[in-house]
Design a protein around this motif. Structure first.
Motif, PDB file in Angstrom:
ATOM      1  N   ASP A 162       7.420   3.222  -9.406  1.00  0.00           N
ATOM      2  CA  ASP A 162       6.632   4.453  -9.148  1.00  0.00           C
ATOM      3  C   ASP A 162       5.179   4.414  -8.804  1.00  0.00           C
ATOM      4  OD1 ASP A 162       8.807   6.032  -9.844  1.00  0.00           O
ATOM      5  OD2 ASP A 162       8.547   6.105 -12.110  1.00  0.00           O
ATOM      6  N   PRO A 163       4.428   5.106  -8.184  1.00  0.00           N
ATOM      7  CA  PRO A 163       3.117   5.317  -8.099  1.00  0.00           C
ATOM      8  C   PRO A 163       2.291   5.636  -9.166  1.00  0.00           C
ATOM      9  CG  PRO A 163       4.048   7.161  -6.615  1.00  0.00           C
ATOM     10  CD  PRO A 163       5.116   6.326  -7.372  1.00  0.00           C
ATOM     11  N   LYS A 173       0.867  -1.287  -0.023  1.00  0.00           N
ATOM     12  CA  LYS A 173       0.018   0.073   0.141  1.00  0.00           C
ATOM     13  C   LYS A 173       0.869   1.335   0.034  1.00  0.00           C
ATOM     14  CE  LYS A 173      -3.525   1.976   2.838  1.00  0.00           C
ATOM     15  NZ  LYS A 173      -3.218   2.221   4.210  1.00  0.00           N
ATOM     16  N   ASP A 174       1.762   1.100   0.642  1.00  0.00           N
ATOM     17  CA  ASP A 174       2.994   2.358   0.829  1.00  0.00           C
ATOM     18  C   ASP A 174       3.623   2.497  -0.381  1.00  0.00           C
ATOM     19  OD1 ASP A 174       4.310   4.187   2.056  1.00  0.00           O
ATOM     20  OD2 ASP A 174       6.190   2.888   2.596  1.00  0.00           O
ATOM     21  N   LEU A 175       3.838   1.612  -1.157  1.00  0.00           N
ATOM     22  CA  LEU A 175       4.523   1.623  -2.407  1.00  0.00           C
ATOM     23  C   LEU A 175       3.570   1.991  -3.849  1.00  0.00           C
ATOM     24  CD1 LEU A 175       7.094   0.057  -1.418  1.00  0.00           C
ATOM     25  CD2 LEU A 175       7.336  -0.947  -3.477  1.00  0.00           C
ATOM     26  N   ASN A 176       2.432   1.538  -3.575  1.00  0.00           N
ATOM     27  CA  ASN A 176       1.373   1.775  -4.449  1.00  0.00           C
ATOM     28  C   ASN A 176       1.713   1.785  -5.845  1.00  0.00           C
ATOM     29  OD1 ASN A 176      -1.050   2.716  -5.482  1.00  0.00           O
ATOM     30  ND2 ASN A 176      -0.752   4.990  -4.923  1.00  0.00           N
ATOM     31  N   THR A 177       2.587   0.808  -6.224  1.00  0.00           N
ATOM     32  CA  THR A 177       3.257   0.829  -7.402  1.00  0.00           C
ATOM     33  C   THR A 177       2.461   0.599  -8.608  1.00  0.00           C
ATOM     34  OG1 THR A 177       5.084   0.011  -6.470  1.00  0.00           O
ATOM     35  CG2 THR A 177       5.055  -0.158  -8.720  1.00  0.00           C
ATOM     36  N   ASP A 193      12.693 -10.982 -15.512  1.00  0.00           N
ATOM     37  CA  ASP A 193      12.535 -12.297 -15.965  1.00  0.00           C
ATOM     38  C   ASP A 193      11.485 -12.650 -15.266  1.00  0.00           C
ATOM     39  OD1 ASP A 193      13.889 -12.493 -18.394  1.00  0.00           O
ATOM     40  OD2 ASP A 193      15.556 -13.696 -17.424  1.00  0.00           O
ATOM     41  N   ILE A 194      11.470 -12.800 -13.940  1.00  0.00           N
ATOM     42  CA  ILE A 194      10.349 -13.356 -13.161  1.00  0.00           C
ATOM     43  C   ILE A 194       8.915 -12.652 -13.234  1.00  0.00           C
ATOM     44  CG2 ILE A 194       9.579 -13.136 -10.769  1.00  0.00           C
ATOM     45  CD1 ILE A 194      12.406 -13.837  -9.907  1.00  0.00           C
ATOM     46  N   ALA A 195       9.131 -11.280 -13.569  1.00  0.00           N
ATOM     47  CA  ALA A 195       7.844 -10.445 -13.989  1.00  0.00           C
ATOM     48  C   ALA A 195       7.359 -11.047 -15.153  1.00  0.00           C
ATOM     49  CB  ALA A 195       8.099  -9.067 -13.751  1.00  0.00           C
ATOM     50  N   ARG A 196       8.247 -11.098 -16.077  1.00  0.00           N
ATOM     51  CA  ARG A 196       7.896 -11.601 -17.586  1.00  0.00           C
ATOM     52  C   ARG A 196       8.796 -12.743 -17.898  1.00  0.00           C
ATOM     53  NH1 ARG A 196       7.526  -6.695 -21.962  1.00  0.00           N
ATOM     54  NH2 ARG A 196       5.473  -6.387 -20.575  1.00  0.00           N
ATOM     55  N   PRO A 219       0.239  -4.728 -15.011  1.00  0.00           N
ATOM     56  CA  PRO A 219      -0.084  -4.751 -13.516  1.00  0.00           C
ATOM     57  C   PRO A 219       0.150  -6.095 -13.000  1.00  0.00           C
ATOM     58  CG  PRO A 219      -1.804  -3.464 -14.847  1.00  0.00           C
ATOM     59  CD  PRO A 219      -1.114  -4.124 -15.687  1.00  0.00           C
ATOM     60  N   ASP A 220      -0.173  -7.183 -13.751  1.00  0.00           N
ATOM     61  CA  ASP A 220       0.165  -8.416 -13.079  1.00  0.00           C
ATOM     62  C   ASP A 220       1.554  -8.612 -12.863  1.00  0.00           C
ATOM     63  OD1 ASP A 220      -2.461  -9.095 -12.789  1.00  0.00           O
ATOM     64  OD2 ASP A 220      -2.699 -10.313 -14.511  1.00  0.00           O
ATOM     65  N   GLU A 221       2.420  -8.422 -14.023  1.00  0.00           N
ATOM     66  CA  GLU A 221       3.664  -8.424 -13.896  1.00  0.00           C
ATOM     67  C   GLU A 221       4.370  -7.568 -12.776  1.00  0.00           C
ATOM     68  OE1 GLU A 221       4.217  -9.542 -18.791  1.00  0.00           O
ATOM     69  OE2 GLU A 221       4.592  -7.435 -17.992  1.00  0.00           O
ATOM     70  N   VAL A 222       4.032  -6.307 -12.841  1.00  0.00           N
ATOM     71  CA  VAL A 222       4.517  -5.547 -11.501  1.00  0.00           C
ATOM     72  C   VAL A 222       4.134  -6.290 -10.237  1.00  0.00           C
ATOM     73  CG1 VAL A 222       4.372  -3.173 -10.339  1.00  0.00           C
ATOM     74  CG2 VAL A 222       4.465  -3.318 -12.846  1.00  0.00           C
ATOM     75  N   ASP A 223       2.863  -6.752 -10.148  1.00  0.00           N
ATOM     76  CA  ASP A 223       2.561  -7.509  -8.837  1.00  0.00           C
ATOM     77  C   ASP A 223       3.380  -8.605  -8.456  1.00  0.00           C
ATOM     78  OD1 ASP A 223       0.894  -8.178  -6.904  1.00  0.00           O
ATOM     79  OD2 ASP A 223      -0.312  -9.408  -7.946  1.00  0.00           O
ATOM     80  N   LEU A 224       3.730  -9.306  -9.685  1.00  0.00           N
ATOM     81  CA  LEU A 224       4.870 -10.585  -9.260  1.00  0.00           C
ATOM     82  C   LEU A 224       5.971  -9.914  -8.781  1.00  0.00           C
ATOM     83  CD1 LEU A 224       4.859 -13.574  -9.052  1.00  0.00           C
ATOM     84  CD2 LEU A 224       5.318 -13.660 -11.631  1.00  0.00           C
TER      85      LEU A 224
END
Lengths: 628, 162
Positions: free
Chosen positions: A169-170, A138-142, A277-280, A241-246
């Motif tokens: 970046d938020p 929540k703090d990062l809100n990326t 690579d993990i994200a994508r 967003p899913d990649e950022v999340d992972l």
């Protein structure tokens, strides 16, 4: 509890594990309930899923059972042999997630991955509340991820290869401020009293543990832009967003976790590629780097794989701002700016007062930048503090007049690539030769300057083979070659220096000998015309050469050179003299000119005369260079 | 009065955090504007070598310079960026009337986009009050910023903890 569950039973090709009741009440014996979870062979097979292997940093051949994780930290593994066994770690992770629900909060990316692979298993896990992780997210809100490249800095050998880190970046950061974004950096964890050279040497061999660390981005700006005077280049990535999340879920797993840190390969840039690579997983960036990883090359690969989104943002360093402001001033005003930074009373002089308000303000701005620059690394004295404040008040008074902004220079990722091969034909001492040269990295004084710093040369791993008379011989093998020509200005007087370690062939007393040598030099350089350098250095050399009387010798010397940048390319002319203590004197004259055909190809000519104890020999050559 | 007490409490808090975390210059509220950064050289050495100057155990203290734990402090219950950490940049921005450090302070206080120009203008106009001398402390800078914001009809609401 982990130990109790360490033995697993394989029944009919199935694995089940037993869940122990939490030891809630120590007065009663622990009751083991056989609430078994069954994993079929198919389910077990997901332990060889590429993403699982990536999340745990396994390297090696899984089919051969020969794998090992880069992570060097027990806290990262649930299984005792987790570092070497992806399957055991997979099962132990499942067990831990089931039996110690809180462990799910430590490894949210593993959990996410499990949910995609074995949803039925993940649904059977106990629910848990990961307040700390949620709070962090929540703090990062990326919303987006930015790869940041800190360019190299003259005069600092360990910064010369540049550095990369990641910024989160938020939402709508353009309208807000990247100052508050979070930066994630992978670096060696080194004691504060280690100097830069010692670091480089020890770091080569993996002498320090590396780990991820986090700062607010403004700390990185202060660190690179202000303290080290390195420009920052910000490459926004187009992760979904899913990649950022992972990626974030995984970054959380790396808190305080130690990796081995190797300067050349398993370094900052390499670990960041793993994160991407993990994200994508489809990007498969790691596959591009079997060996040495140079930070700027990782930016190129990320760019070439289509991961960079839109414009690249340039953030000039304080030094870049300072140089730009001073260079925009007419010489007389520049002198005023330097003087004003030393004595506030300069503002009362007629010379200053006669100028227009705009000119005055530009002087004040430059003067303020200069005083900040010069006192950046030390505690400011009361006089300096006072003068800074007086200048700041002058800036405040006419705040509509702003200093010029630096123009964005050539993007470093668009410069020539860092590996080079060349073929040269020429004549040496009346013999025709062909040279084949391979250079592992990185940039020399005559290479195309676009995207690089002028006057900076850093080469490691150069080897030249020479074909003469149908025989092949080693002409030169260079471990290290650094030159830093940092020009002296009226406001700043840095030293220039060079260092070289390698093997080279010398012609002496009618025969050729291979000499192993280490040499260095220190001196001064100036910029007389834009992008040129005139330099003088005192040099020293230690040489092992069987052609010498005692095999070993030491030679003090001098060197002078002129480096010119023109529309026709780059040229250098240099003269050097070395006087060996056992009496031999070597004098060298060398001219070399390079024409960059494109960022991939260049053509060079060179001519040199070496005088070795009053015997001359000459060499001429023409070479074609390719960068890749 | 209440604010001063809270500030004093914060001072104690941040200095104790500092004591436990070596290498964090520019820490806490008491830092003087133009005093510079003691301890910076060793910090520079660490960063020249791409060393981890941030906090590696970022689970507990994500985003830290070895001082305040998140780069944020609360002032009168109001969460905001630790201005002492960007004092050089912030003072220059206030003098100019614009800049990233000033925007960061505004954002960290929750100042909405439509009020940012006003925020910048208000601080800029009050530069002399916020920065009366080179010996000014961060505490004074922040307290005065709150005061001038309270005096402004549109900005007053941002000084209150949500």
């Amino acid at each position: 509890m982990k130990k109790q569950l360490a033995s697993l039973c394989a029944v009919w090709g199935m694995v089940f594990f037993v869940q122990a009741e939490p030891e809630a009440n120590s007065t009663t014996p622990t009751i083991v309930t056989k609430q078994a979870v069954f994993l079929s062979a198919k389910q077990q097979a997901v332990a060889s899923d590429p993403l699982w292997l990536k999340l745990l940093y396994y390297k090696g051949d899984i089919n051969e059972g020969d794998v090992e994780s880069f992570v060097d930290d027990d806290r990262f593994f649930f299984a005792d042999n987790g570092k070497f066994d992806p399957q055991a770690e997979f099962i132990a992770t499942l067990k831990a997630f089931k039996n110690e629900a809180n462990s799910q909060c430590l490894f949210p990316a593993r959990k996410k991955w499990l949910a995609t692979q074995l949803p039925e298993v993940i649904n059977s896990l106990p629910n848990t509340d990961c307040a700390e992780y949620d709070e962090w997210r929540k703090d990062l809100n990326t919303e987006s991820v930015v790869m940041v490249y800190a360019s190299s800095q003259l005069n600092s050998p360990s910064s010369m290869y540049g550095h990369t880190f990641i910024r989160f970046d938020p939402y709508n950061v353009e309208k807000h401020s990247t100052y508050l974004s979070h930066a994630i950096n992978f670096g060696a964890n080194i004691p504060p009293d280690v100097n830069s050279l010692a670091y480089t040497i020890k770091g080569l061999g993996g002498g320090y543990p590396g780990n991820f660390a986090s700062n607010p981005y403004f700390e990185k700006i202060k660190e690179y832009n202000r303290a080290e005077n390195r420009d920052l280049w910000e490459y926004k990535l187009n992760l979904t967003p899913d990649e950022v999340d992972l990626m974030l879920a995984h970054v959380w797993e790396l808190r305080g976790i130690n990796f081995d840190y190797y300067f050349f390969d398993e370094n900052c840039a390499y670990r960041l590629l793993e994160l991407i690579d993990i994200a994508r997983p489809s990007s498969n960036l790691m596959a591009e780097f079997p060996g040495v990883v140079i930070p700027i090359d990782t930016i190129r690969v990320v760019r070439d794989k289509g991961l960079v989104d839109g414009e690249v943002h340039y953030r000039p360093s304080h030094r870049t701002h300072l140089d730009n402001q001073l260079n925009h001033l007419p010489k007389a005003n520049r002198t005023l700016a330097v003087n004003l930074s030393e004595d506030i009373n300069v503002r009362e002089t007629d010379e200053f007062k006669e100028l227009s308000i705009e000119q005055q303000q530009k002087i004040v701005h430059a003067s303020y930048r200069l005083i900040r620059y010069l006192t950046n690394k030390e505690e400011r004295s009361p006089e300096v503090s006072k003068r800074s404040f007086q200048l700041l008040k002058m800036i405040r008074k006419h705040s509509s007049i702003l200093p010029p902004e630096p123009e964005q220079p050539f993007r470093p990722d668009l410069g020539h690539e860092t590996t080079m091969m060349s073929v040269q034909v020429g004549e040496s001492n009346d013999e025709i030769f062909t040279d084949i040269t391979y250079r592992a990295s990185y940039h020399d004084l005559l290479d195309n300057i676009d995207g690089y710093d002028n006057g900076m040369s850093l080469n490691m791993g150069t080897i030249t083979l020479r074909v003469v008379d149908d025989s092949v011989q080693l002409q030169k093998a260079e471990l290290l070659d650094i030159t830093s020509l940092s020009p002296r200005k009226d406001y700043f007087a840095p030293w220039s220096w060079q260092a070289n370690i390698g093997i080279e062939r010398h012609w002496y007393q009618q025969e050729e000998d291979l000499a192993v040598q280490a040499s260095g030099g220190g001196g001064v350089s100036w910029e007389l015309f834009p992008e040129d350098r005139l330099y003088f250095m005192a040099t020293g050399r230690v040489e092992y050469n069987e052609g010498l009387d005692n095999n070993w010798s030491v030679a003090p010397g001098i060197e002078a050179g002129y480096l010119l940048t023109s529309p026709l390319g780059k040229s250098i002319f240099k003269i050097s003299q070395q006087v060996f203590i056992d009496g031999i004197t070597r004098i060298g004259y060398q001219f070399e000119h390079s024409i960059a055909v494109s960022s991939e190809y260049a053509i060079r000519i060179h001519a040199k005369r070496n005088n070795n104890d009053d015997v001359d020999y000459d060499e001429f050559g023409l070479s074609a260079r390719v960068y890749f | 009065m209440k604010k001063i007490l809270i500030t004093a409490a914060l001072l104690t808090m941040s200095s104790s955090a500092f004591a436990g975390a070596p290498g964090g210059p520019n820490c806490g509220w008491g830092n003087m504007l133009f005093k510079g950064q003691t301890g910076t050289p060793s910090h520079i050495m660490a960063s020249l070598t791409n060393g981890s100057t941030g906090n590696a155990t970022f689970g507990m203290t994500f985003g830290t310079n070895g001082c305040s734990t998140t780069g944020a402090l609360s002032y009168g219950g109001k969460e905001m960026v630790d201005v002492s950490m960007i004092m050089d940049e912030f003072s220059e921005d206030v003098a100019r009337g614009d800049g990233e450090a000033m925007t960061a302070v505004a954002v960290s206080m929750g100042v909405e986009e439509q009020d940012r120009a006003n925020f910048n203008r208000t601080l800029h106009t009050n530069f002399d009050r916020m920065f009366p001398s080179e010996d000014v402390t961060t505490e004074h800078v922040v307290a005065t910023m709150f005061t001038v914001m309270e005096e402004d009809e549109k900005l007053a609401k941002y000084t209150v903890a949500q």
